[in-house]
Design a protein around this motif. Structure first.
Motif, PDB file in Angstrom:
ATOM      1  N   VAL A 264      26.249  37.030  36.022  1.00 33.27           N
ATOM      2  CA  VAL A 264      27.272  36.497  35.133  1.00 33.27           C
ATOM      3  C   VAL A 264      27.772  37.655  34.292  1.00 33.27           C
ATOM      4  O   VAL A 264      26.967  38.383  33.684  1.00 33.27           O
ATOM      5  CB  VAL A 264      26.745  35.366  34.232  1.00 33.27           C
ATOM      6  N   TYR A 265      29.086  37.855  34.261  1.00 31.33           N
ATOM      7  CA  TYR A 265      29.697  38.969  33.545  1.00 31.33           C
ATOM      8  C   TYR A 265      30.521  38.447  32.377  1.00 31.33           C
ATOM      9  O   TYR A 265      31.172  37.403  32.474  1.00 31.33           O
ATOM     10  CB  TYR A 265      30.602  39.774  34.478  1.00 31.33           C
ATOM     11  N   ALA A 266      30.524  39.197  31.283  1.00 29.54           N
ATOM     12  CA  ALA A 266      31.308  38.842  30.102  1.00 29.54           C
ATOM     13  C   ALA A 266      32.500  39.789  29.968  1.00 29.54           C
ATOM     14  O   ALA A 266      32.391  40.999  30.212  1.00 29.54           O
ATOM     15  CB  ALA A 266      30.438  38.921  28.849  1.00 29.54           C
ATOM     16  N   PHE A 267      33.637  39.216  29.550  1.00 30.44           N
ATOM     17  CA  PHE A 267      34.870  39.960  29.299  1.00 30.44           C
ATOM     18  C   PHE A 267      35.489  39.428  28.007  1.00 30.44           C
ATOM     19  O   PHE A 267      35.271  38.279  27.628  1.00 30.44           O
ATOM     20  CB  PHE A 267      35.868  39.777  30.446  1.00 30.44           C
ATOM     21  N   GLY A 268      36.285  40.244  27.361  1.00 29.07           N
ATOM     22  CA  GLY A 268      36.963  39.798  26.153  1.00 29.07           C
ATOM     23  C   GLY A 268      37.994  38.727  26.441  1.00 29.07           C
ATOM     24  O   GLY A 268      38.509  38.603  27.560  1.00 29.07           O
ATOM     25  N   TYR A 269      38.286  37.918  25.432  1.00 27.69           N
ATOM     26  CA  TYR A 269      39.315  36.881  25.541  1.00 27.69           C
ATOM     27  C   TYR A 269      40.135  36.893  24.270  1.00 27.69           C
ATOM     28  O   TYR A 269      39.563  36.864  23.173  1.00 27.69           O
ATOM     29  CB  TYR A 269      38.672  35.514  25.749  1.00 27.69           C
ATOM     30  N   PRO A 270      41.465  36.987  24.345  1.00 27.52           N
ATOM     31  CA  PRO A 270      42.336  36.946  25.533  1.00 27.52           C
ATOM     32  C   PRO A 270      42.027  38.066  26.530  1.00 27.52           C
ATOM     33  O   PRO A 270      41.499  39.114  26.174  1.00 27.52           O
ATOM     34  CB  PRO A 270      43.739  37.089  24.940  1.00 27.52           C
ATOM     35  N   LEU A 271      42.387  37.820  27.770  1.00 24.49           N
ATOM     36  CA  LEU A 271      42.030  38.699  28.874  1.00 24.49           C
ATOM     37  C   LEU A 271      42.722  40.043  28.783  1.00 24.49           C
ATOM     38  O   LEU A 271      43.925  40.129  28.581  1.00 24.49           O
ATOM     39  CB  LEU A 271      42.401  38.019  30.200  1.00 24.49           C
ATOM     40  N   ASP A 272      41.936  41.093  28.953  1.00 26.11           N
ATOM     41  CA  ASP A 272      42.427  42.459  29.119  1.00 26.11           C
ATOM     42  C   ASP A 272      41.830  42.961  30.426  1.00 26.11           C
ATOM     43  O   ASP A 272      40.629  43.255  30.499  1.00 26.11           O
ATOM     44  CB  ASP A 272      41.998  43.332  27.940  1.00 26.11           C
ATOM     45  N   THR A 273      42.638  43.038  31.482  1.00 24.84           N
ATOM     46  CA  THR A 273      42.119  43.348  32.808  1.00 24.84           C
ATOM     47  C   THR A 273      41.611  44.786  32.942  1.00 24.84           C
ATOM     48  O   THR A 273      40.995  45.120  33.946  1.00 24.84           O
ATOM     49  CB  THR A 273      43.176  43.080  33.890  1.00 24.84           C
ATOM     50  N   SER A 274      41.870  45.624  31.936  1.00 23.25           N
ATOM     51  CA  SER A 274      41.360  47.005  31.988  1.00 23.25           C
ATOM     52  C   SER A 274      39.922  47.089  31.485  1.00 23.25           C
ATOM     53  O   SER A 274      39.286  48.132  31.600  1.00 23.25           O
ATOM     54  CB  SER A 274      42.246  47.935  31.150  1.00 23.25           C
ATOM     55  N   GLN A 275      39.402  45.994  30.937  1.00 24.90           N
ATOM     56  CA  GLN A 275      38.042  45.988  30.411  1.00 24.90           C
ATOM     57  C   GLN A 275      37.022  45.874  31.534  1.00 24.90           C
ATOM     58  O   GLN A 275      37.161  45.025  32.416  1.00 24.90           O
ATOM     59  CB  GLN A 275      37.834  44.813  29.456  1.00 24.90           C
TER      60      GLN A 275
ATOM     61  N   LEU B  44      35.306  35.566  27.974  1.00 24.96           N
ATOM     62  CA  LEU B  44      35.305  34.958  29.292  1.00 24.96           C
ATOM     63  C   LEU B  44      34.007  35.301  29.995  1.00 24.96           C
ATOM     64  O   LEU B  44      33.572  36.463  29.987  1.00 24.96           O
ATOM     65  CB  LEU B  44      36.480  35.473  30.120  1.00 24.96           C
ATOM     66  N   LEU B  45      33.380  34.298  30.597  1.00 24.81           N
ATOM     67  CA  LEU B  45      32.186  34.508  31.402  1.00 24.81           C
ATOM     68  C   LEU B  45      32.524  34.188  32.851  1.00 24.81           C
ATOM     69  O   LEU B  45      33.120  33.150  33.139  1.00 24.81           O
ATOM     70  CB  LEU B  45      31.038  33.624  30.918  1.00 24.81           C
ATOM     71  N   VAL B  46      32.136  35.082  33.755  1.00 23.09           N
ATOM     72  CA  VAL B  46      32.460  34.943  35.177  1.00 23.09           C
ATOM     73  C   VAL B  46      31.169  35.049  35.986  1.00 23.09           C
ATOM     74  O   VAL B  46      30.391  35.989  35.792  1.00 23.09           O
ATOM     75  CB  VAL B  46      33.445  36.041  35.634  1.00 23.09           C
ATOM     76  N   SER B  47      30.943  34.092  36.886  1.00 20.00           N
ATOM     77  CA  SER B  47      29.764  34.159  37.753  1.00 20.00           C
ATOM     78  C   SER B  47      30.142  34.744  39.104  1.00 20.00           C
ATOM     79  O   SER B  47      31.272  34.580  39.582  1.00 20.00           O
ATOM     80  CB  SER B  47      29.143  32.769  37.937  1.00 20.00           C
ATOM     81  N   ALA B  48      29.181  35.436  39.716  1.00 19.43           N
ATOM     82  CA  ALA B  48      29.387  36.040  41.037  1.00 19.43           C
ATOM     83  C   ALA B  48      28.188  35.732  41.920  1.00 19.43           C
ATOM     84  O   ALA B  48      27.033  35.768  41.462  1.00 19.43           O
ATOM     85  CB  ALA B  48      29.583  37.545  40.924  1.00 19.43           C
ATOM     86  N   GLU B  49      28.471  35.422  43.182  1.00 18.49           N
ATOM     87  CA  GLU B  49      27.411  35.140  44.158  1.00 18.49           C
ATOM     88  C   GLU B  49      26.986  36.423  44.860  1.00 18.49           C
ATOM     89  O   GLU B  49      27.589  37.474  44.716  1.00 18.49           O
ATOM     90  CB  GLU B  49      27.911  34.135  45.195  1.00 18.49           C
ATOM     91  N   GLY B  50      25.936  36.278  45.689  1.00 26.60           N
ATOM     92  CA  GLY B  50      25.402  37.422  46.417  1.00 26.60           C
ATOM     93  C   GLY B  50      24.384  38.124  45.551  1.00 26.60           C
ATOM     94  O   GLY B  50      23.209  37.751  45.527  1.00 26.60           O
ATOM     95  N   HIS B  51      24.842  39.128  44.812  1.00 26.36           N
ATOM     96  CA  HIS B  51      24.016  39.744  43.779  1.00 26.36           C
ATOM     97  C   HIS B  51      24.230  38.889  42.528  1.00 26.36           C
ATOM     98  O   HIS B  51      25.051  39.221  41.674  1.00 26.36           O
ATOM     99  CB  HIS B  51      24.437  41.191  43.546  1.00 26.36           C
TER     100      HIS B  51
END
Length: 347
Positions: free
Chosen positions: A165-176, A155-162
């Motif tokens: 783009v962040y990468a996370f494993g998929y399927p999602l593990d919210t502890s990562q 999973l790639l997630v974009s964030a504004e401000g600073h």
């Protein structure tokens, strides 16, 4: 002085609720604990898209299947800004503009019409050091996509401000914790609150070879075209997207054939509220290109929309292309969280 500070804090919070300003980390840290677990989201049906047009389901090149107004029982669970759905459309992962994961199941009929949600899982999005992004002042997450170009999907997630783009494993593990991606220097020069609002990972088997397409909400000024980036993959570089009619980019998703759908949002005193989706020829996504696209649907005050910010696409077993849209209510009592489903009627 205490009274001045209290008033200032109230102004900041009201501004955040109305989407006028981000909430500072210190204010968030003093707020109630961020949710981490199951949250019930009650729903109210949205049976028609055109207001007062209960018998109409065709809008542009889309057929309205149905929708839901989302009514979370936790006030933190709003501001839905990015979305991906499973291949069958029955489950989803969303990100919010206050740095939360929201994931769950969509109850739907055989046509893909949404009927309700099961209780959703909610958790803070963790930054590279394990601290929730929102508590580090980096929680304005705006878009999410599934990248399948490597050995394992992510999973790639974009964030504004600073701008990140962040990468996370998929399927999602919210502890990562997040893994930051290396981005072009031009990304860091985007306007503070007009960053990478739309991201979509291309197919590794297509002409873009898994390239991440990222588009800024707006250009350097109100009149400038929107800056686009081709990150990684076979054809890295930059491009621009024609901006017209005062629409801003809010999300993007690839169709199975390689074309890109760009979701756009408008809100101003001249035009009021608006939503538009443009279809962009995937073959034109090249470094140095100036691209536009065919409008497949446009909606405004006469339709059931709000601040439409998230778009996901899946294909049914029968071959229908289904679009799922979410609105960002900015956690304001003046706005609504909407989940809308359409079928692409003209491929």
């Amino acid at each position: 002085m205490r009274r001045v500070a209290a008033i200032a804090g109230l102004v900041v919070l009201l501004g955040a609720l109305l989407g006028l300003a981000p909430v500072p980390p210190a204010v968030l840290a003093a707020s109630p604990k961020l949710p981490d677990g199951k949250v019930v989201i009650d729903t109210r049906p949205v049976p028609y898209f055109g207001i007062g047009e209960a018998n109409r389901d065709r809008f542009g090149k889309l057929e309205f299947l149905g929708g839901l107004e989302l009514l979370p029982r936790d006030r933190h669970v709003g501001g839905l800004s990015g979305l991906v759905v499973s291949e069958d459309g029955a489950s989803f992962i969303a990100v919010t503009d206050n740095g939360l994961w929201v994931s769950g199941e969509i109850r739907q009929d055989e046509a893909g019409r949404p009927l309700g949600l099961t209780p959703v899982d909610v958790a803070p999005i963790l930054g590279p050091d394990g601290t929730p992004l929102v508590l580090a002042g980096r929680g304005d997450t705006e878009a999410v996509t599934i990248d399948r170009s490597g050995e394992t999907p992510r999973l790639l997630v974009s964030a504004e401000g600073h701008h990140s783009v962040y990468a996370f494993g998929y399927p999602l593990d919210t502890s990562q914790p997040a893994v930051p991606l290396s981005l072009p220097k031009a990304v860091k020069r985007l306007r503070y609150n007009k960053g990478l609002e739309a991201i979509a990972a291309s197919s590794p088997d297509g002409p873009l070879g898994g390239t991440l397409v990222a588009i800024a909400e707006r250009g350097a000024s109100f009149d400038d075209d929107m800056q686009g980036f081709l990150i990684g993959g076979a054809v890295p570089g930059t491009f621009t997207v024609r901006r017209h009619d005062d629409f801003d980019a809010t999300d993007a998703a690839f169709l199975s054939g390689g074309d890109l759908l760009l979701l756009e949002r408008r809100f101003n005193l001249r035009h009021g509220i608006g939503m538009r989706i443009r279809r962009i020829d995937g073959d034109k996504l090249k470094p140095g290109a100036v691209i536009d696209g065919e409008t497949i649907v446009e909606a405004g005050f006469a339709h059931q929309i709000d601040n439409m910010e998230a778009l996901a696409v899946h294909t049914t077993a029968s071959g229908d292309t289904i679009l799922t849209l979410l609105s960002d209510d900015n956690r304001s009592i003046l706005q609504r969280s909407l989940l809308l489903r359409f079928r692409l009627a003209d491929n």
